[in-house]
Each structure stands twice: as structure tokens, then as C-alpha cells.
Scaffold this motif. Structure first.
Motif, short mmCIF file in Angstrom:
data_model
loop_
_atom_site.label_atom_id
_atom_site.label_comp_id
_atom_site.label_asym_id
_atom_site.label_seq_id
_atom_site.Cartn_x
_atom_site.Cartn_y
_atom_site.Cartn_z
N SER A 77 29.96 -18.75 77.22
CA SER A 77 28.53 -19.04 77.30
C SER A 77 28.30 -20.46 77.83
CB SER A 77 27.88 -18.88 75.92
OG SER A 77 26.54 -19.30 75.94
N GLN A 78 29.05 -21.42 77.32
CA GLN A 78 28.93 -22.81 77.77
C GLN A 78 29.47 -22.98 79.19
OE1 GLN A 78 30.74 -25.47 74.94
NE2 GLN A 78 29.50 -24.73 73.24
N LEU A 79 30.58 -22.29 79.50
CA LEU A 79 31.22 -22.43 80.80
C LEU A 79 30.33 -21.95 81.94
CD1 LEU A 79 33.81 -23.14 82.39
CD2 LEU A 79 34.61 -20.80 81.95
N TYR A 80 29.62 -20.82 81.72
CA TYR A 80 28.82 -20.22 82.79
C TYR A 80 27.32 -20.46 82.64
CZ TYR A 80 33.28 -17.96 83.67
OH TYR A 80 34.61 -17.74 83.92
N GLY A 81 26.93 -21.18 81.57
CA GLY A 81 25.52 -21.54 81.41
C GLY A 81 24.60 -20.38 81.17
N VAL A 82 25.06 -19.38 80.43
CA VAL A 82 24.24 -18.22 80.08
C VAL A 82 24.31 -18.01 78.58
CG1 VAL A 82 24.52 -17.09 82.32
CG2 VAL A 82 26.16 -16.63 80.49
N SER A 83 23.44 -17.15 78.07
CA SER A 83 23.40 -16.91 76.63
C SER A 83 24.62 -16.14 76.15
CB SER A 83 22.14 -16.13 76.26
OG SER A 83 22.21 -14.80 76.76
N GLU A 84 24.91 -16.25 74.87
CA GLU A 84 26.01 -15.51 74.28
C GLU A 84 25.76 -14.00 74.38
OE1 GLU A 84 27.19 -16.77 70.41
OE2 GLU A 84 27.63 -18.84 71.03
N GLU A 85 24.51 -13.60 74.31
CA GLU A 85 24.17 -12.18 74.43
C GLU A 85 24.53 -11.67 75.83
OE1 GLU A 85 23.29 -8.47 73.45
OE2 GLU A 85 23.36 -10.17 72.06
N THR A 86 24.28 -12.49 76.85
CA THR A 86 24.66 -12.11 78.22
C THR A 86 26.16 -11.94 78.34
OG1 THR A 86 22.73 -13.22 79.18
CG2 THR A 86 24.62 -12.85 80.63
N ILE A 87 26.92 -12.85 77.75
CA ILE A 87 28.39 -12.76 77.78
C ILE A 87 28.86 -11.51 77.04
CG2 ILE A 87 30.54 -13.83 77.00
CD1 ILE A 87 29.29 -15.22 79.41
N ARG A 88 28.22 -11.19 75.93
CA ARG A 88 28.60 -9.98 75.18
C ARG A 88 28.38 -8.74 76.05
NH1 ARG A 88 25.82 -12.70 70.92
NH2 ARG A 88 27.31 -13.62 69.45
N ARG A 89 27.28 -8.72 76.81
CA ARG A 89 27.04 -7.58 77.71
C ARG A 89 28.11 -7.52 78.81
NH1 ARG A 89 21.47 -9.02 77.05
NH2 ARG A 89 21.51 -10.20 79.01
N ASP A 90 28.51 -8.69 79.32
CA ASP A 90 29.59 -8.73 80.30
C ASP A 90 30.87 -8.14 79.72
OD1 ASP A 90 28.02 -9.92 82.24
OD2 ASP A 90 28.65 -11.96 81.73
N LEU A 91 31.20 -8.52 78.51
CA LEU A 91 32.43 -8.04 77.88
C LEU A 91 32.34 -6.54 77.58
CD1 LEU A 91 33.29 -10.99 75.44
CD2 LEU A 91 34.19 -10.54 77.74
N GLU A 92 31.14 -6.07 77.23
CA GLU A 92 30.95 -4.64 77.01
C GLU A 92 31.22 -3.87 78.31
OE1 GLU A 92 27.05 -4.08 75.47
OE2 GLU A 92 27.52 -4.92 73.50
N LYS A 93 30.72 -4.42 79.43
CA LYS A 93 30.94 -3.78 80.73
C LYS A 93 32.43 -3.76 81.07
CE LYS A 93 29.71 -2.22 84.85
NZ LYS A 93 29.20 -0.84 85.03
N LEU A 94 33.13 -4.86 80.84
CA LEU A 94 34.57 -4.92 81.11
C LEU A 94 35.33 -3.96 80.21
CD1 LEU A 94 35.07 -8.77 81.64
CD2 LEU A 94 35.05 -6.97 83.39
N GLU A 95 34.85 -3.79 78.98
CA GLU A 95 35.50 -2.84 78.07
C GLU A 95 35.28 -1.41 78.55
OE1 GLU A 95 36.06 -2.62 73.34
OE2 GLU A 95 33.98 -2.36 73.98
N GLN A 96 34.06 -1.10 79.01
CA GLN A 96 33.75 0.23 79.53
C GLN A 96 34.61 0.56 80.75
OE1 GLN A 96 29.56 0.08 80.33
NE2 GLN A 96 28.98 0.05 78.16
N GLU A 97 34.92 -0.45 81.57
CA GLU A 97 35.74 -0.26 82.77
C GLU A 97 37.23 -0.23 82.45
OE1 GLU A 97 34.38 -3.54 85.10
OE2 GLU A 97 32.67 -2.44 85.93
N GLY A 98 37.58 -0.49 81.19
CA GLY A 98 38.97 -0.40 80.76
C GLY A 98 39.78 -1.67 80.90
N PHE A 99 39.13 -2.79 81.30
CA PHE A 99 39.87 -4.02 81.54
C PHE A 99 40.06 -4.87 80.29
CE2 PHE A 99 37.72 -3.54 85.85
CZ PHE A 99 38.83 -2.94 86.42
N ALA A 100 39.19 -4.70 79.30
CA ALA A 100 39.22 -5.57 78.12
C ALA A 100 38.96 -4.75 76.86
CB ALA A 100 38.18 -6.68 78.25
#
Length: 255
Positions: A26-49
């Protein structure tokens, strides 16, 4: 920054560090923690994380294939070593086939000093890499674009590849298994690898040492279907004996 670009950067960080923390991202990319959680959810759905408390860890399942921009940054030194060996086997005027692997992209970079080559490939990245060379014949297979891979796949790509016959072909794989042979993560990739292996006078399997004794979802064929293996380190005696019995040459850097 676009969401896709940010997710690719997170995926690169996962590849390097094996885990990430939501608050740090969140600090590194200047976005909210909720936005990062959505990113990680997407990566999990794609099988990468795989999401964990407060972050995520890399999914290191051999059946999951990273996008090309991530794969091209992995095992760079090994790929450069193998590409140098492959380049030494290619001569001016040769007709060669290259598959859409990150390994073959390194081969394309290593052969740019050659003259009058004909290169047949299903890789958009390789076509772009070689697009400014004069006196070469660059042949694209056509086919369906595979999202995230810059690879042309499917029946049209296979039919096009099968309509040519090359002096030499170079293919890579996701895993090289002692019992099951050459393996990859997606059927679309194994199908065109089979076509390439059957469409050249001599086919080289270019595979780094981390892929030995690994399995993947689909089988492209037995090791005896290639004339030689190119790798970055001397294989074990067990593998060298298998190559000897199957009549397969093995090239690796000599120290």
C-alpha cells in the motif's frame, strides 16, 4: 498506474521474495490497503498467489505458468548460458524454429549477429525482437493470441508450423521428468511443441537445471523425440546415462 501494471509489479515482487505484505505494498504503490487486497484476490484467482493473513505468498505449483514478462526475468544467467550454446549451433543461412518460451527469446537475442537466417516462430515477442534485422526471413505462424503470453496458439498456428521444415528447432518446457519426458503446463503449448519437434531435421530441448525431475500438467513427448538437450549445468550421472541410452546429445557449459 494502471491496475494491471501494479499487479504485474506485485507478481514480480512475489517471484523475487516469495511473499508480500499488504501494508508495505500500500505504501510502495500509493494506494489503499483495500485496493492491494483486491489485487491479491485477482492474483489468487489467476493461480499465481495464495492469500495469507496480512498479505500473500507465491504459488510455486509447477503447473502454473507465469506471464512472459515475469518468466523472462527469471533464471536470466542460466538462459544466457543456454542461448550462447544454441547460437553456436546455428549457422548463417539456417532455417530455424523457435517456440514462444522466454528461453527461446534469449536465443533470439543471441543470434542477431548471424546472417540470412529464416526464423519460423509463434512468438510475437521474438518477431518484435528480430523485426529490424535486414536480410532475414521472419515467418509468423498466425493463430490465436494467448493472453499474457504473447504466443500464437491453436490449430492455425500448428497447421502453419507443420507446413514448414527447418534445419533446426529449439523448444523449452516446464518440466523434464525421468519417466514421463518433456512436460508443460498447458495443452495448447504442448500441442505446438509436438508439431515443432516433428517439423525439423534436428530438434534441441533447451531446459535449465531447475526443470530436471519436475512434472507438469501435460506431456509433449519422450526425451528420445529430441536430438539433443541444452542446459546450464552438467546434469547428474543418472540423466547423462539416460541421454546416452536414448541417443540424445547433451550440451552444457564446460568449466
Amino acid at each position: 498506474m494502471l491496475a494491471l501494471e501494479r499487479r504485474n509489479l506485485i507478481l514480480e515482487k512475489l517471484q523475487d521474495e516469495k511473499k508480500v505484505v499488504v501494508s508495505e505494498l500500500s505504501q510502495l504503490y500509493g494506494v489503499s490497503e483495500e485496493t492491494i487486497r483486491r489485487d491479491l484476490e485477482k492474483l489468487e484467482q489467476e493461480g499465481f498467489a495464495t492469500k495469507s493473513y496480512g498479505g500473500a505468498v507465491l504459488n510455486e505449483n509447477v503447473g502454473i505458468d507465469m506471464p512472459l514478462n515475469i518468466r523472462s526475468k527469471k533464471n536470466v544467467v542460466a538462459k544466457q548460458k543456454m542461448a550462447e550454446i544454441a547460437a553456436s549451433l546455428i549457422h548463417d543461412g539456417d532455417h530455424i524454429m523457435l517456440d514462444a518460451s522466454s528461453t527461446d527469446l534469449f536465443i533470439a537475442k543471441a543470434i542477431k549477429s548471424k546472417q540470412r537466417l529464416t526464423v519460423i516462430t509463434n512468438s510475437i515477442e521474438i518477431i518484435l525482437e528480430l523485426s529490424e534485422l535486414s536480410g532475414w526471413n521472419i515467418v509468423s505462424t498466425g493463430g490465436n493470441l494467448k493472453e499474457g503470453y504473447l504466443a500464437l496458439l491453436g490449430p492455425r498456428a500448428e497447421e502453419s508450423m507443420a507446413s514448414y521444415y527447418a534445419d533446426k528447432a529449439f523448444v523449452s518446457c516446464k518440466g523434464l521428468n525421468y519417466e514421463h519426458g518433456i512436460m508443460d503446463s498447458l495443452e495448447l503449448f504442448t500441442s505446438i511443441k509436438r508439431t515443432i519437434m516433428a517439423s525439423a531435421s534436428k530438434c534441441y530441448l533447451v531446459v535449465d537445471s531447475t526443470k530436471f525431475d519436475k512434472t507438469a500438467f501435460t506431456r509433449a513427448g519422450g526425451i528420445e523425440q529430441v536430438a539433443a538437450v541444452i542446459t546450464d549445468e552438467k546434469p547428474s550421472d543418472r540423466w547423462l546415462e539416460l541421454f546416452r541410452r536414448k541417443g540424445v546429445e547433451c550440451y552444457y557449459p564446460k568449466s
